[in-house]
Scaffold this motif. Structure first.
Motif, short mmCIF file in Angstrom:
data_model
loop_
_atom_site.label_atom_id
_atom_site.label_comp_id
_atom_site.label_asym_id
_atom_site.label_seq_id
_atom_site.Cartn_x
_atom_site.Cartn_y
_atom_site.Cartn_z
N THR A 171 11.63 2.42 -3.02
CA THR A 171 10.59 3.42 -3.32
C THR A 171 9.46 2.86 -4.17
OG1 THR A 171 11.60 4.23 -5.37
CG2 THR A 171 12.38 5.20 -3.29
N ARG B 293 16.97 1.68 -5.39
CA ARG B 293 15.90 2.70 -5.33
C ARG B 293 14.55 2.07 -5.67
NH1 ARG B 293 17.38 4.87 -1.76
NH2 ARG B 293 15.63 6.32 -1.95
N ASP C 58 9.85 12.68 -7.52
CA ASP C 58 10.72 11.76 -8.27
C ASP C 58 12.13 11.78 -7.70
OD1 ASP C 58 8.78 10.88 -10.00
OD2 ASP C 58 9.32 12.26 -11.62
N GLU C 59 12.92 10.81 -8.12
CA GLU C 59 14.35 10.80 -7.85
C GLU C 59 15.11 10.81 -9.18
OE1 GLU C 59 14.58 8.38 -3.60
OE2 GLU C 59 15.02 7.29 -5.47
N TYR D 274 23.11 19.36 0.38
CA TYR D 274 22.55 18.04 0.13
C TYR D 274 22.69 17.10 1.34
CZ TYR D 274 22.11 19.56 -4.68
OH TYR D 274 21.76 20.25 -5.81
N ALA E 96 12.30 17.34 -7.32
CA ALA E 96 12.78 15.95 -7.24
C ALA E 96 13.97 15.86 -6.29
CB ALA E 96 13.15 15.42 -8.62
N THR E 97 14.39 14.65 -5.98
CA THR E 97 15.48 14.41 -5.05
C THR E 97 16.69 13.85 -5.80
OG1 THR E 97 13.97 13.95 -3.23
CG2 THR E 97 16.22 13.12 -3.00
N VAL F 197 19.78 11.58 -6.38
CA VAL F 197 20.42 10.36 -5.90
C VAL F 197 21.85 10.42 -6.44
CG1 VAL F 197 20.45 7.85 -5.99
CG2 VAL F 197 18.27 9.08 -5.89
N THR G 250 16.47 19.78 -8.10
CA THR G 250 15.68 20.36 -7.01
C THR G 250 14.71 21.42 -7.52
OG1 THR G 250 17.24 22.15 -6.45
CG2 THR G 250 17.67 19.99 -5.51
N THR H 160 21.60 8.69 3.48
CA THR H 160 20.30 9.30 3.23
C THR H 160 20.10 10.50 4.13
OG1 THR H 160 19.39 7.11 2.71
CG2 THR H 160 17.81 8.87 3.13
N SER I 163 18.87 14.48 -0.09
CA SER I 163 19.49 13.64 -1.11
C SER I 163 19.65 12.22 -0.60
CB SER I 163 20.86 14.19 -1.52
OG SER I 163 21.82 13.96 -0.50
N PRO J 137 14.32 5.56 -10.73
CA PRO J 137 14.62 7.00 -10.89
C PRO J 137 14.10 7.51 -12.23
CG PRO J 137 16.52 5.83 -9.99
CD PRO J 137 15.52 4.78 -10.38
#
Length: 443
Positions: free
Chosen positions: A125, A121, A74-75, A380, A95-96, A98, A91, A397, A401, A129
């Motif tokens: 993706t 996003r 997930d973000e 990050y 998840a990442t 944003v 983290t 990017t 992150s 998010p």
């Protein structure tokens, strides 16, 4: 009062992460955050949030995100201009982050850039998010209504990081009570302290119960230890909660004091060219959420008072800034740090700001830089980095992150500084700090 409650914990042998002080502290917190009007009006009217006392604010962020369903892959959108405790729990869950930049008036997450990031996003993706984490930077309220409007539009839960904003209000409502969850911190330097600890504000009884389960190793109701989900040892101890109960008896005094210190800085630094005290936006009051009278749009607790120093302001010793590698921690960090290999990084406060910090340090005043934005932190920025320029922002990017950057937080980081504001900072202390600042400005 703190000693009274702590003594009771020892006298009754409640020295574990449950007990009368924990229950009492949670009750006091619920009365405080649910109030839609400041004292002396009755507390507890209007909202029905429940609170779980935890071992740290970081634990509260973690459990809030966990119960929003955040999972590996997930973000999660997080305000970039913040302390790392806002981003690191993302983290923990695989998840990442944003990272979304700030707006110039509050220094908090820019709502319009937030919506740009959400839409982008989804386009990149295929999904939105999993959560949004706005942060009350140094106690300053974020635009809670606009953030919630955007979040609700796209069906994204909000975990408010009000760790620095305990007691701050937006349009009369306490920060931490707008979203699905609200994070509080009671670290040693916060508005009130339990020496170390935090809390999570929850929507209702069901969410409160689930968070309580996660915070106590998710043990089921059997006469033996049965676990059906992975839980955590995150509950606050009865001793720490005793400190918190005592602190709640003086929380209103603390809030008044911080606002008084802020006003003093504003008045005493008003005539210093190039030095600006960051203050809450001054807007026309709005109707109170209780329907009686009006309230300010922004009501910051001013946890820390902050200033900016223009780049052209000359400060004594700035030619020597960063010539010596710092060997100890600056700004209250824990005792163990790595020795730096260089005095410089690719993003640092201007030389005059560092020179002023050093000058204040020599005068026995602990000033510190503002938070370095998370999108400029090496942790990050791991791996290959790609930057794409859009209308009035860039998308950066990396492997760890994604960042939506408009330049606001980096610009503030280069010129910003935090000044003391705690309950033991006297009027004479503020005058001394301001005099020290003036004495170290050349011209």
């Amino acid at each position: 009062m703190e000693q009274k409650y702590v003594k009771e914990a020892f006298d009754t042998n409640w020295v574990v992460p449950l007990g009368p002080n924990v229950n009492g502290f949670e009750h006091d917190l619920e009365e405080f955050v649910n109030s839609l009007t400041p004292n002396p009006s009755p507390k507890g009217e209007g909202l029905t949030k429940r609170v779980v006392a935890l071992s740290a604010g970081t634990a509260a962020v973690h459990l809030g995100l966990l119960n929003c369903g955040v999972k590996p892959g997930d973000e999660v959108i997080v305000q970039s201009f913040t302390f790392c405790a806002s981003t690191h729990p993302v983290t923990y869950l695989g998840a990442t982050p944003v990272l979304v930049d700030s707006e110039p008036d509050t220094w908090n997450i820019d709502p319009e850039l937030l919506e740009e990031a959400i839409v982008d996003r989804k386009a990149k993706t295929g999904k939105y998010p999993a959560a949004i984490v706005p942060v009350a930077l140094y106690g300053m309220p974020y635009k809670a209504d606009r953030i919630m409007e955007i979040a609700n539009k796209y069906g994204i839960p909000v975990v408010e990081d009000a760790a620095e904003g305990f007691g701050s209000r937006y349009k009369g409502q306490m920060l931490g009570t707008f979203g699905k969850y609200g994070v509080l911190s009671f670290n040693g330097n916060k508005m009130i302290t339990t020496s170390g600890g935090g809390a999570l504000i929850t929507e209702d009884e069901d969410h409160w119960r689930e968070i309580m389960m996660y915070a106590t190793q998710y043990r089921e109701s059997y006469p033996y230890y049965q676990h059906e989900k992975i839980g955590y040892n995150y509950r606050m101890s009865n001793i720490c909660a005793g400190i918190g109960r005592g602190q709640m008896t003086v929380v209103d005094q603390h809030l008044k004091h911080h606002k008084h210190v802020q006003k003093m800085y504003e008045e005493l630094l008003a005539d210093v060219p190039g030095v600006h005290v960051h203050s809450q936006p001054s807007l026309t009051p709005v109707p109170s959420p209780t329907g009686e009278g009006s309230v300010p749009v922004y009501d910051s607790n001013y946890w820390l008072c902050t200033i900016t120093i223009d780049e052209n302001v000359k400060v004594k010793g700035q030619e020597d800034a960063y010539k010596t590698i710092v060997t100890g921690a600056v700004g209250g960090a824990a005792g163990v740090i790595h020795a730096a290999k260089s005095a410089h990084t690719d993003c640092e406060p201007n030389a005059n700001v560092e020179a002023m910090r050093v000058a204040l340090d020599k005068a026995q005043v602990e000033a510190r830089p503002v938070w370095k934005p998370m999108h400029k932190q090496p942790v990050y920025l791991r791996g290959k980095k790609e930057e794409v320029r859009c209308k009035n922002y860039s998308v950066v990017t990396s492997e760890s992150s994604v960042a939506y950057v408009n330049g606001v937080s980096e610009a503030i980081f280069k010129v910003g500084m935090c000044l003391p504001a705690g309950p033991y900072v006297s009027d004479d202390d503020v005058k001394y700090i301001v005099d020290t600042i003036k004495e170290n400005i050349i011209g």
